[in-house]
Design a protein around this motif. Structure first.
Motif, short mmCIF file in Angstrom:
data_model
loop_
_atom_site.label_atom_id
_atom_site.label_comp_id
_atom_site.label_asym_id
_atom_site.label_seq_id
_atom_site.Cartn_x
_atom_site.Cartn_y
_atom_site.Cartn_z
N ARG A 145 -1.09 -84.40 -3.58
CA ARG A 145 -1.18 -82.93 -3.72
C ARG A 145 -1.76 -82.30 -2.45
NH1 ARG A 145 -4.82 -79.66 -8.06
NH2 ARG A 145 -6.36 -81.11 -7.21
N ARG A 146 -1.08 -81.26 -1.98
CA ARG A 146 -1.54 -80.49 -0.81
C ARG A 146 -1.43 -79.01 -1.13
NH1 ARG A 146 -2.81 -84.84 0.00
NH2 ARG A 146 -2.47 -86.23 1.80
N PHE A 147 -2.47 -78.26 -0.77
CA PHE A 147 -2.42 -76.81 -0.94
C PHE A 147 -1.84 -76.21 0.33
CE2 PHE A 147 -6.18 -77.78 -3.73
CZ PHE A 147 -5.51 -77.52 -4.92
N GLU A 148 -0.74 -75.49 0.17
CA GLU A 148 -0.02 -74.95 1.31
C GLU A 148 -0.46 -73.51 1.59
OE1 GLU A 148 1.68 -76.87 3.01
OE2 GLU A 148 2.24 -78.52 1.67
N PRO A 149 -0.30 -73.06 2.83
CA PRO A 149 -0.59 -71.65 3.16
C PRO A 149 0.24 -70.73 2.27
CG PRO A 149 -0.26 -72.94 5.15
CD PRO A 149 0.13 -73.83 4.02
N GLY A 150 -0.38 -69.67 1.82
CA GLY A 150 0.34 -68.72 0.97
C GLY A 150 0.21 -69.02 -0.50
N GLY A 151 -0.54 -70.06 -0.86
CA GLY A 151 -0.80 -70.31 -2.28
C GLY A 151 0.08 -71.36 -2.92
N GLY A 152 0.97 -71.99 -2.15
CA GLY A 152 1.83 -73.01 -2.74
C GLY A 152 1.14 -74.36 -2.84
N VAL A 153 1.74 -75.24 -3.62
CA VAL A 153 1.24 -76.60 -3.78
C VAL A 153 2.40 -77.56 -3.58
CG1 VAL A 153 0.13 -78.26 -5.32
CG2 VAL A 153 -0.49 -75.85 -5.43
N SER A 154 2.18 -78.63 -2.80
CA SER A 154 3.24 -79.60 -2.58
C SER A 154 2.77 -80.99 -3.00
CB SER A 154 3.64 -79.62 -1.10
OG SER A 154 2.58 -80.11 -0.30
N PHE A 155 3.75 -81.83 -3.30
CA PHE A 155 3.49 -83.22 -3.67
C PHE A 155 4.48 -84.11 -2.92
CE2 PHE A 155 2.54 -80.49 -7.33
CZ PHE A 155 1.22 -80.84 -7.61
N HIS A 156 4.53 -84.00 -1.62
CA HIS A 156 5.53 -84.70 -0.82
C HIS A 156 5.43 -86.22 -1.01
CE1 HIS A 156 6.80 -81.03 0.95
NE2 HIS A 156 5.67 -80.82 1.60
N HIS A 157 6.61 -86.81 -1.26
CA HIS A 157 6.75 -88.27 -1.40
C HIS A 157 5.96 -88.83 -2.59
CE1 HIS A 157 8.75 -88.02 2.41
NE2 HIS A 157 7.64 -87.64 3.05
N HIS A 158 5.69 -87.98 -3.58
CA HIS A 158 4.94 -88.51 -4.72
C HIS A 158 5.73 -89.56 -5.49
CE1 HIS A 158 7.21 -85.51 -7.19
NE2 HIS A 158 7.01 -86.38 -8.15
N GLU A 159 7.06 -89.52 -5.38
CA GLU A 159 7.87 -90.51 -6.08
C GLU A 159 7.71 -91.90 -5.46
OE1 GLU A 159 10.56 -88.98 -2.81
OE2 GLU A 159 8.91 -88.26 -4.06
N VAL A 160 7.56 -91.96 -4.13
CA VAL A 160 7.36 -93.24 -3.46
C VAL A 160 5.96 -93.79 -3.77
CG1 VAL A 160 7.29 -94.43 -1.24
CG2 VAL A 160 8.97 -92.61 -1.64
N VAL A 161 4.97 -92.93 -3.63
CA VAL A 161 3.59 -93.33 -3.95
C VAL A 161 3.50 -93.72 -5.43
CG1 VAL A 161 1.21 -92.50 -4.14
CG2 VAL A 161 2.60 -91.89 -2.13
#
Length: 491
Positions: free
Chosen positions: A313-329
């Protein structure tokens, strides 16, 4: 040991319940034969636990459990020459297994058992009465018995701890105190969650409290026993209720800690979906898509598909949230957890593969996939393709009806294209247009790594362009080889 004052009034079966038990004994004629052998030898025999409970609920039961005052060595003598098969792997715990007329029977000597504070194995002591034996059972609904005679129509219902009442009320209680029961065998705390999922029973407040207070005691139970109980819970009728109970009582922290970690905090500035609730919904939706009974691998994949999100989980600028590559992890985490739980290699590999692939479809509706991309989707899923279809469809839990319909139509289109390509080519067994022997003959090389490299090139060609005729495949192979040799010479 309990006292007489702890025993509750004898129960009375209503007409329908008595008929249900009578029918159970009628359709299992082996019961009368077995009871007759024990009676002739001066021993008592009673049908006990799950089969009795299920008969009262109108459910069928494939396996039959019995309890007796006979010791294991006496049981072996009584079934010798009568049973078609006998197994004694559980004899150390007082249990003899028998097969007769296709029925599987387990006959256990009256007993009590408890765990040493630091031991992973129960200590067994034999008892002398059915009431004492029932008292050491996990829950009152499993502490009911039918004392048998050679005549199946003549039986005595035994229920000293009011299991029938609790079954009627839909409540899970223990014969003695829950602390005593769970101290004897901590795995019973997981069984409480499983029975909530299987039978739709509410867990009594005192039982739930004991589960919360004694959750850490589960750590002395072997991973193999925990795994069996978890699988039964996950493949139950309504696993959500049992899983939620594991999480709420803290038991999941010791069994499946990745699940409670999905309850990510959600603040007003970084809004995102409740991953824990989403996961339980995906599991329910996957169950709705099952066509041939409970599918453990599909359900485990649904349960674990997003466990990589907390770590990514990463908090992105502007209020978004990302979970990049969470499927691999998540795939790596899934494999690690299932290994700790001693699941089979097949279950570990298939479940983690589904977790890894569950996001592959996303983006299909936004950008047209080439036939090559569809072929790769099918190749990567392999024999898991049908499960991947179900998992991917289940993963849509958006409340935005328009978006949900778009995703549904997009996946319908993908499945249509897969079906079309299957008609045109052998999509489920994609191979290069030339085999290894042909590659060696055309290139004039001997067996070795170079053949594998050439094979991989032709496989990619097959993925990109679909089947090509023999002459085209030969020409492409020679052209690729010539370019490769030229590059090597320049180097």
């Amino acid at each position: 040991m309990h006292t007489d004052q702890q025993r509750r009034p004898e129960p009375h079966l209503d007409q329908a319940q008595r008929a249900a038990v009578t029918e159970l004994l009628r359709v299992a004629p082996v019961v009368g034969e077995l009871a007759g052998r024990f009676a002739a030898a001066g021993h008592t025999l009673a049908l006990v636990g799950g089969p009795v409970r299920d008969a009262l609920l109108g459910r069928s039961s494939d396996d039959l459990d019995f309890t007796t005052d006979a010791r294991p060595e006496q049981v072996l003598k009584l079934v010798q020459g009568w049973a078609e098969a006998v197994w004694d792997v559980g004899i150390a715990f007082g249990t003899v297994g028998v097969q007769k007329h296709g029925a599987k029977l387990e006959i256990t000597t009256y007993r009590s058992e408890a765990y040493d504070r630091d031991s992973r194995k129960p200590e067994v002591a034999y008892g002398d009465s059915i009431e004492d034996d029932l008292f050491r059972r996990d829950f009152t609904v499993n502490a009911m018995a039918v004392r048998l005679t050679a005549d199946p129509g003549d039986f005595e219902f035994v229920d000293p701890y009011n299991g029938l009442r609790d079954l009627d009320e839909g409540v899970l209680r223990t014969p003695g105190t829950p602390e005593m029961s769970f101290s004897d065998d901590p795995l019973r705390m997981m069984r409480a969650a499983r029975f909530a999922a299987q039978l739709g029973l509410d867990v009594a407040p005192e039982v739930r409290q004991a589960m919360s207070e004694m959750a850490e005691r589960l750590t002395i139970v072997s991973a193999e026993r925990v795994q069996v109980e978890l699988s039964k819970l996950v493949t139950a009728r309504s696993p959500r209720f049992g899983l939620a109970l594991l999480v709420d009582t803290g038991l999941a922290d010791h069994v499946l800690p990745e699940l409670p970690k999905l309850r990510l905090e959600i603040d007003e500035h970084h809004r995102h979906k409740d991953v824990y609730e989403h996961t339980l919904t995906v599991l329910e939706q996957a169950i709705d898509l099952e066509t041939d009974g409970p599918d453990l691998i599909l359900r485990l994949a649904a349960l674990l598909h997003d466990i990589g999100k907390p770590k990514t989980r990463r908090f992105e600028p502007g209020g978004g949230v990302s979970f990049h590559h969470h499927e691999v992890v998540g795939a790596h985490m899934t494999a690690a957890r299932l290994r700790k739980l001693k699941y089979s290699k097949e279950i570990i590999e298939d479940t983690s593969k589904l977790v890894e692939l569950h996001l592959r479809f996303h983006g299909y509706g936004e950008a047209e996939w080439t036939d090559s991309a569809v072929r790769r989707y099918v190749r990567d899923a392999g024999p898991l393709l049908e499960r991947l279809h179900k998992l991917t469809r289940s993963d849509c839990t958006t409340r935005n009806r328009r978006r949900a319909l778009m995703l549904e139509h997009a996946y319908d289109d993908l499945e249509r294209r897969i079906a079309e390509l299957r008609e045109q080519e052998e999509l489920d067994a994609i191979r290069p247009d030339l085999d290894g022997n042909e590659i060696m003959e055309i290139l004039g090389i001997k067996p070795g790594p170079e053949v594998g490299v050439a094979y991989k090139f032709l496989l990619e060609l097959r993925m990109d362009r679909g089947p090509v005729d023999h002459d085209t495949a030969v020409a492409e192979l020679r052209s690729w080889w010539a370019e490769r040799e030229a590059e090597r010479n320049q180097a």
